[in-house]
Write a protein that holds these residues in place. Structure first.
Motif, PDB file in Angstrom:
ATOM      1  N   ALA A 257       0.295  -1.335   0.101  1.00  0.00           N
ATOM      2  CA  ALA A 257       0.017   0.135  -0.454  1.00  0.00           C
ATOM      3  C   ALA A 257       0.851   1.192   0.481  1.00  0.00           C
ATOM      4  O   ALA A 257       0.315   2.056  -0.898  1.00  0.00           O
ATOM      5  CB  ALA A 257      -0.809  -0.225   1.424  1.00  0.00           C
ATOM      6  N   LYS A 327      -2.027  -2.635   8.231  1.00  0.00           N
ATOM      7  CA  LYS A 327      -2.539  -2.647   7.500  1.00  0.00           C
ATOM      8  C   LYS A 327      -3.304  -1.899   7.283  1.00  0.00           C
ATOM      9  O   LYS A 327      -3.760  -1.562   6.470  1.00  0.00           O
ATOM     10  CB  LYS A 327      -2.806  -4.279   7.768  1.00  0.00           C
ATOM     11  CG  LYS A 327      -3.523  -4.750   5.731  1.00  0.00           C
ATOM     12  CD  LYS A 327      -4.707  -4.490   6.230  1.00  0.00           C
ATOM     13  CE  LYS A 327      -5.407  -5.147   4.755  1.00  0.00           C
ATOM     14  NZ  LYS A 327      -6.356  -4.789   4.267  1.00  0.00           N
ATOM     15  N   THR A 331      -3.114   0.893   4.509  1.00  0.00           N
ATOM     16  CA  THR A 331      -4.425   1.014   3.157  1.00  0.00           C
ATOM     17  C   THR A 331      -4.855   2.052   2.985  1.00  0.00           C
ATOM     18  O   THR A 331      -5.407   2.537   1.834  1.00  0.00           O
ATOM     19  CB  THR A 331      -4.977  -0.735   3.370  1.00  0.00           C
ATOM     20  OG1 THR A 331      -5.631  -0.420   4.610  1.00  0.00           O
ATOM     21  CG2 THR A 331      -3.353  -1.714   3.168  1.00  0.00           C
ATOM     22  N   LEU A 366      -6.836  -3.295  -1.447  1.00  0.00           N
ATOM     23  CA  LEU A 366      -5.848  -3.034  -0.034  1.00  0.00           C
ATOM     24  C   LEU A 366      -6.763  -3.074   0.671  1.00  0.00           C
ATOM     25  O   LEU A 366      -6.692  -3.636   2.329  1.00  0.00           O
ATOM     26  CB  LEU A 366      -4.384  -2.143  -0.079  1.00  0.00           C
ATOM     27  CG  LEU A 366      -3.839  -2.858  -1.378  1.00  0.00           C
ATOM     28  CD1 LEU A 366      -2.807  -1.269  -1.545  1.00  0.00           C
ATOM     29  CD2 LEU A 366      -3.300  -4.082  -2.038  1.00  0.00           C
ATOM     30  N   GLN A 367      -7.884  -2.855   0.931  1.00  0.00           N
ATOM     31  CA  GLN A 367      -8.616  -2.102   2.054  1.00  0.00           C
ATOM     32  C   GLN A 367      -9.198  -3.730   2.296  1.00  0.00           C
ATOM     33  O   GLN A 367      -9.968  -3.690   3.576  1.00  0.00           O
ATOM     34  CB  GLN A 367      -9.431  -0.887   2.268  1.00  0.00           C
ATOM     35  CG  GLN A 367      -8.593   0.236   2.437  1.00  0.00           C
ATOM     36  CD  GLN A 367      -9.779   1.120   1.551  1.00  0.00           C
ATOM     37  OE1 GLN A 367     -10.769   1.567   0.528  1.00  0.00           O
ATOM     38  NE2 GLN A 367      -9.834   2.752   3.139  1.00  0.00           N
ATOM     39  N   ASN A 373     -10.473  -3.557   6.610  1.00  0.00           N
ATOM     40  CA  ASN A 373     -10.281  -2.818   7.211  1.00  0.00           C
ATOM     41  C   ASN A 373     -10.498  -2.775   9.028  1.00  0.00           C
ATOM     42  O   ASN A 373     -10.525  -2.580   9.988  1.00  0.00           O
ATOM     43  CB  ASN A 373      -9.999  -1.872   6.964  1.00  0.00           C
ATOM     44  CG  ASN A 373      -8.367  -1.613   5.765  1.00  0.00           C
ATOM     45  OD1 ASN A 373      -7.828  -2.407   6.078  1.00  0.00           O
ATOM     46  ND2 ASN A 373      -8.063  -0.249   5.890  1.00  0.00           N
TER      47      ASN A 373
END
Length: 390
Positions: A257, A327, A331, A366-367, A373
């Protein structure tokens, strides 16, 4: 239009060897990855040749033991390699991260005999891996998976469907989590399954808004037979193996990310310094300068966060909470930075003539991958406050 070559990021690496390694990665990124990224992503072309090149260059097994074909690199260095690769093309950076995730179970929990037999080919023999945990009805609730492995003599017979599998249909091996016992986390076991095993079939790749060059597909296991010596760890240990794998994998996603966000920032700055309005570069206007400053700050903060978590891991200290934080933050930052990059370019940012629109589409996934998330926030809150009281 081809992507801009990644701009070198100032780094503080632990050894001269790691500096040489990053120089090699940057050279490969500039010569082999970035020039064709836009064209190949638009065409949905999976760049298998690049993964072969990375394997031949010793870059597919960096955080693993050299005795088994790895690179003996600390996670602090490995993640910066991922960042550089993702800045050139996310399909490549994320693909290396997924391959490392697929190799983790055997490297961390396999027997010495299993590791000696399989890891050299997995880490440095040109093979590419897939990680098979998610299913059509079990995403965030991974412990409810239904794919089942039934003992048959010295073999196991696996039946079920895995979904959202990166490298689905092109992977040479799969780390598969399957149910061997009762419902719940304690009834899950891990297996190493060859990509060409009879009864294993990939569905058509998903049609996605981004990362079109990275195949994502369901994998159907129709009575796939594997020997017991391909069982990783003890029966019922699979869910613990999966959680340990994901802690490390989330750091890989965080690094990717940051690389994607850095590429977007580089493109935005280049455009802002070259674009003239009202007789001067738009980079002179305070509103845009503040926007660029905020983008750069999010990237630096994300990089610091994932590196801090990596150093905990390298020191053998608990890092699960910090991995979830990295993470989550990195992201979210990538989504924000890539969206702002489109805004900096204005109308041009919305066209295929510049890569920032692709970066924004790619940032969204990526989330979601390797724990949404929202799940990361649950992980963080539970470690800070304990389990929910219900």
């Amino acid at each position: 239009m081809s992507d801009r070559a990644p701009k070198p990021v100032e780094r503080h690496l632990p050894t001269e060897e790691s500096e040489d390694l990053l120089a090699l990665v940057r050279d490969i990124a500039q010569r082999e990855i970035a020039p064709a990224a836009a064209e190949e992503e638009e065409a949905g072309h999976f760049p298998r040749r690049l993964f072969t090149l990375l394997s031949e260059s010793g870059l597919l097994g960096l955080p693993y033991d050299s005795a088994h074909g790895g690179g003996d690199q600390p996670y602090e260095v490995y993640l910066q390699v991922l960042e550089e690769l993702a800045a050139a093309r996310l399909t490549v950076g994320l693909g290396v991260s997924v391959h490392s995730l697929a190799s983790y179970a055997l490297a961390g929990f396999g027997s010495k005999e299993q590791q000696a037999e399989h890891l050299p080919a997995m880490l440095g023999g040109g093979l590419l891996g897939a990680y098979c945990l998610s299913e059509p009805t079990s995403g965030s609730d991974a412990a409810s998976l239904r794919t089942r492995a039934v003992r048959d003599g010295d073999d196991w017979v696996i039946t079920g469907t895995k979904s959202w599998i990166t490298h689905g249909g092109v992977a040479d091996f799969c780390t598969v989590l399957a149910r061997t016992g009762p419902d719940g986390a304690r009834g899950i076991t891990a297996f190493l399954v060859p990509g060409d095993a009879p009864g294993l079939q990939a569905a058509a790749p998903e049609k996605k808004m981004g990362m079109k060059g990275s195949p994502t597909a369901q994998l159907h296991f129709d009575g796939v037979r594997v020997a017991d010596d391909r069982r990783i760890g003890e029966e019922g240990q699979g869910f613990a193996i999966a959680l340990a794998s994901l802690d490390s994998g989330r750091l890989g996603i965080a690094a990717c990310a940051v690389g994607l966000a850095q590429a977007a920032l580089d493109e935005a700055m280049a455009y802002a310094t070259g674009r003239q309005q009202f007789g001067r570069p738009i980079a002179d206007f305070q509103g845009l300068r503040f926007l660029i400053a905020d983008m750069a700050t999010r990237i630096e903060a994300g990089r610091a966060l994932y590196l801090a978590a990596a150093r905990l891991r390298d020191a053998g200290l608990p890092f699960s909470r910090q991995a979830a934080m990295a993470k989550l933050f990195c992201t979210d930052a990538a989504m924000s930075v890539t969206t702002d990059a489109v805004q900096v370019l204005g109308g041009y940012g919305y066209t295929l003539d510049f890569p920032v629109e692709r970066y924004m589409r790619e940032a969204k996934v990526l989330q979601i991958v390797e724990g949404t998330n929202q799940i990361q926030r649950m992980v963080i809150a539970r470690q800070l406050l304990g389990p929910e009281s219900r």
